[in-house]
Scaffold this active site. Structure first.
Site, short mmCIF file in Angstrom:
data_model
loop_
_atom_site.label_atom_id
_atom_site.label_comp_id
_atom_site.label_asym_id
_atom_site.label_seq_id
_atom_site.Cartn_x
_atom_site.Cartn_y
_atom_site.Cartn_z
N LYS A 13 14.96 64.77 73.68
CA LYS A 13 13.94 65.17 74.65
C LYS A 13 12.82 65.97 74.00
O LYS A 13 11.65 65.68 74.19
CB LYS A 13 14.57 66.01 75.78
CG LYS A 13 15.66 65.29 76.55
CD LYS A 13 16.23 66.15 77.66
CE LYS A 13 16.94 67.40 77.19
NZ LYS A 13 18.16 67.16 76.40
N ARG A 88 17.71 70.88 85.46
CA ARG A 88 19.02 70.59 84.88
C ARG A 88 20.13 70.59 85.93
O ARG A 88 21.27 70.33 85.59
CB ARG A 88 19.35 71.63 83.82
CG ARG A 88 19.18 71.12 82.38
CD ARG A 88 19.64 72.25 81.47
NE ARG A 88 19.97 71.82 80.15
CZ ARG A 88 19.18 71.99 79.09
NH1 ARG A 88 18.00 72.51 79.22
NH2 ARG A 88 19.60 71.65 77.89
N ARG A 127 20.81 68.78 63.45
CA ARG A 127 19.49 69.27 63.92
C ARG A 127 19.12 70.55 63.17
O ARG A 127 19.93 71.45 63.00
CB ARG A 127 19.53 69.55 65.42
CG ARG A 127 18.28 70.29 65.90
CD ARG A 127 18.02 70.15 67.36
NE ARG A 127 19.08 70.66 68.21
CZ ARG A 127 19.09 70.52 69.54
NH1 ARG A 127 18.11 69.88 70.15
NH2 ARG A 127 20.08 71.01 70.25
N ARG A 160 20.70 75.93 65.18
CA ARG A 160 20.80 76.76 66.38
C ARG A 160 22.25 77.20 66.60
O ARG A 160 23.17 76.41 66.39
CB ARG A 160 20.32 75.97 67.61
CG ARG A 160 18.84 76.04 67.81
CD ARG A 160 18.33 75.06 68.83
NE ARG A 160 19.10 74.98 70.06
CZ ARG A 160 18.76 74.19 71.08
NH1 ARG A 160 17.67 73.45 71.01
NH2 ARG A 160 19.50 74.14 72.17
N ARG A 171 28.63 71.94 76.17
CA ARG A 171 27.32 71.58 76.72
C ARG A 171 27.31 70.14 77.24
O ARG A 171 26.66 69.84 78.23
CB ARG A 171 26.23 71.78 75.66
CG ARG A 171 25.99 73.25 75.35
CD ARG A 171 25.17 73.44 74.11
NE ARG A 171 23.79 73.02 74.30
CZ ARG A 171 22.95 72.78 73.32
NH1 ARG A 171 23.34 72.91 72.07
NH2 ARG A 171 21.72 72.43 73.58
P1 ADP Z 1 17.07 67.51 72.82
O1 ADP Z 1 15.73 68.16 73.01
O2 ADP Z 1 17.30 66.39 73.81
O3 ADP Z 1 18.20 68.48 72.78
P2 ADP Z 1 16.12 66.97 70.11
O4 ADP Z 1 14.77 66.36 70.33
O5 ADP Z 1 16.13 68.39 69.65
O6 ADP Z 1 17.05 66.78 71.41
O7 ADP Z 1 16.90 66.03 69.09
C1 ADP Z 1 18.23 66.36 68.64
C2 ADP Z 1 18.37 65.99 67.16
O8 ADP Z 1 18.37 64.56 67.04
C3 ADP Z 1 17.23 66.49 66.28
O9 ADP Z 1 17.76 66.84 65.02
C4 ADP Z 1 16.28 65.29 66.16
O10 ADP Z 1 15.57 65.29 64.92
C5 ADP Z 1 17.26 64.12 66.23
N1 ADP Z 1 16.71 62.94 66.91
C6 ADP Z 1 15.87 62.91 67.99
N2 ADP Z 1 15.60 61.64 68.36
C7 ADP Z 1 16.29 60.84 67.50
C8 ADP Z 1 16.44 59.41 67.36
N3 ADP Z 1 15.82 58.55 68.17
N4 ADP Z 1 17.24 58.95 66.36
C9 ADP Z 1 17.89 59.83 65.53
N5 ADP Z 1 17.79 61.16 65.61
C10 ADP Z 1 17.00 61.68 66.58
P1 AMP Z 2 17.77 73.30 75.30
O1 AMP Z 2 16.84 73.94 74.33
O2 AMP Z 2 17.04 72.52 76.36
O3 AMP Z 2 18.87 72.51 74.65
O4 AMP Z 2 18.47 74.50 76.10
C1 AMP Z 2 19.32 75.43 75.44
C2 AMP Z 2 20.12 76.22 76.47
O5 AMP Z 2 19.22 76.98 77.32
C3 AMP Z 2 20.95 75.40 77.45
O6 AMP Z 2 22.22 75.02 76.91
C4 AMP Z 2 21.08 76.38 78.63
O7 AMP Z 2 22.04 77.39 78.36
C5 AMP Z 2 19.71 77.05 78.65
N1 AMP Z 2 18.76 76.31 79.52
C6 AMP Z 2 17.63 75.67 79.14
N2 AMP Z 2 17.02 75.12 80.19
C7 AMP Z 2 17.80 75.41 81.29
C8 AMP Z 2 17.73 75.11 82.68
N3 AMP Z 2 16.74 74.38 83.17
N4 AMP Z 2 18.71 75.60 83.48
C9 AMP Z 2 19.71 76.34 83.00
N5 AMP Z 2 19.85 76.64 81.70
C10 AMP Z 2 18.91 76.19 80.85
#
Ligand code: ADP
Ligand code: AMP
Length: 213
Positions: A13, A88, A127, A160, A171
């Site tokens: 995302k 969410r 990541r 992270r 999660r």
């Molecule tokens: P989210 O925001 O949904 O938690 P991220 O955008 O942070 O996910 O992506 C999670 C991990 O996967 C990151 O390390 C990113 O570089 C990698 N990633 C994102 N999209 C892809 C993809 N299409 N194929 C492989 N790896 C990806």
């Molecule tokens: P993210 O960066 O989107 O993966 O979010 C990291 C963490 O932040 C999540 O696992 C939740 O603990 C908290 N968080 C982020 N967005 C929300 C939301 N909309 N509602 C509740 N918790 C959230």
């Protein structure tokens, strides 16, 4: 253009939202980034949010909804925005719908990036996030040019705390229980678009662009 991103943690995302924000010149609003910034600054909100984030749980709706509704009413959101990580839960989606309906508006695009659970652990353990600007990399799928160094700002890349395997499992459970029902919610609203998130990052982005137009 009012967009939300749906999908499991690690689905991609944030990676896509950053590119969409740049391509369409709209703000990228990530609730996770907002909480992490508050934790870094040591605010009351940050202290409260961290208790939940460290356990892989969602921060309570009442700490999230007003914050987002205030944010989307700022001047820079006039042309639209992309919400990443919000809503969410169903109550969050209802709060967003109600806030928008007051102005006769609605979410136009709900982009759901689909990635099976078995790929997620690998995505999250690889990541790396820039501790200064939040840029997202992956050691294997999207490596930085220089190891542990952000391509965008030169900052240090970190794993992270909530990307450790045991927290990721929690999660994912929370995602299936509390967030996945939003797919039906936005399908019913007519704004849902599902994308295969196992494809290359560039392919996913092209598909999103073809949906947004
Ligand atoms: P989210 O925001 O949904 O938690 P991220 O955008 O942070 O996910 O992506 C999670 C991990 O996967 C990151 O390390 C990113 O570089 C990698 N990633 C994102 N999209 C892809 C993809 N299409 N194929 C492989 N790896 C990806
Ligand atoms: P993210 O960066 O989107 O993966 O979010 C990291 C963490 O932040 C999540 O696992 C939740 O603990 C908290 N968080 C982020 N967005 C929300 C939301 N909309 N509602 C509740 N918790 C959230």
């Amino acid at each position: 253009m009012k967009i939300i991103m749906l999908g499991a943690p690690g689905a991609g995302k944030g990676t896509q939202a950053k590119q969409i924000a740049q391509a369409y010149d709209i703000p990228h609003i990530s609730t996770g980034d907002i909480f992490r910034a508050n934790i870094k600054e040591g605010t009351e909100l940050g202290k409260k949010a961290q208790e939940y984030m460290d356990k892989g749980l969602l921060v309570p709706d009442e700490l999230v909804c007003d914050l987002v509704v205030d944010r989307i009413h700022k001047d820079d959101c006039e042309k639209g925005y992309i919400l990443d990580g919000f809503p969410r839960t169903i109550p969050q989606a209802n709060a967003l719908d109600e806030a928008l309906a007051k102005d006769g508006e609605k979410i136009e695009f709900a982009i759901d990036i689909e990635v099976p659970d078995e790929n997620i652990i690998n995505r999250m353990s690889g990541r790396r996030s820039c501790k200064d600007c939040g840029a997202i990399f992956h050691v294997q799928y999207n490596p930085p040019k220089k190891e542990n160094c952000c391509d965008v700002c030169g900052g240090e890349l970190i794993l992270r705390d909530d990307d450790k395997a045991e927290t990721v499992k929690k999660r994912l459970d929370v995602y299936h229980e509390q967030t996945a029902p939003l797919i039906a919610h936005y399908k019913e609203a007519g704004s849902l678009h599902e994308i295969d998130g196992t494809q290359d990052i560039k392919v996913v982005f092209e598909e999103i662009k073809s949906i947004l137009g």
